[in-house]
Write a protein that holds these residues in place. Sequence first.
Motif: not given
Length: 145
Positions: A14-41
Motif C-alpha cells: 500500500d501507499g499514501q497513508g496506508g489506510g487500505l493496507g491497514r484494513q487488509l492486514v487487520a482482516g488477513l491477520s484474523v481470517q488467515c492466521p496461518e499465512a506468512q503476512l508481510t506488509a510493504v509500504g
Amino acid sequence: MCIRDSLMKVLVIDGQGGGLGRQLVAGLSVQCPEAQLTAVGTNSLATSAMHKAGAVRAATGENAVVVNCRHADVIVGPIGIVIGDVYKRQTPAMANAVCQSGAKRVLIPVNHCDNYIVGVPEQPVSQLVSAAVQKVKSFCDGEGC
C-alpha cells in the motif's frame, strides 16, 4: 499455488497513508492466521499504519517491494500497485515487480486521481477489503481460482 503443508506467503502493498493496507492486514491477520503476512509500504507512513495493524514483517520502499514480490504466493493491494507512479514514492520498478511476480494478485479497484475503473460498481472500501480478504482466504484454504 497454495500447498497446505507450507505457509502461504501473502504480501500486502500500500501507499499514501496506508489506510487500505491497514484494513487488509487487520482482516488477513484474523481470517488467515496461518499465512506468512508481510506488509510493504511505498512510504514510511503506509508501512507504519500496516505495522500498527498487526503486520509482524513490515518494510518500506522499492527494494522491499521488488524482493518480496519474488517470494510471494499472493500479492494484495489497490489496483494502483500495478501502475507506475500512482502513489507518492512508488516507482515503475515497483509496478513491474508486482506484474512480473509469479504470485496471484488480488487487486482492489480504487478510483484515484487520473485512473478510473469502469464497469465496477462503487462500493464502500470496507466491502472491497472484505471481498479481498475472502479471496485470499480461499487461496489459503486450497480452493484456488
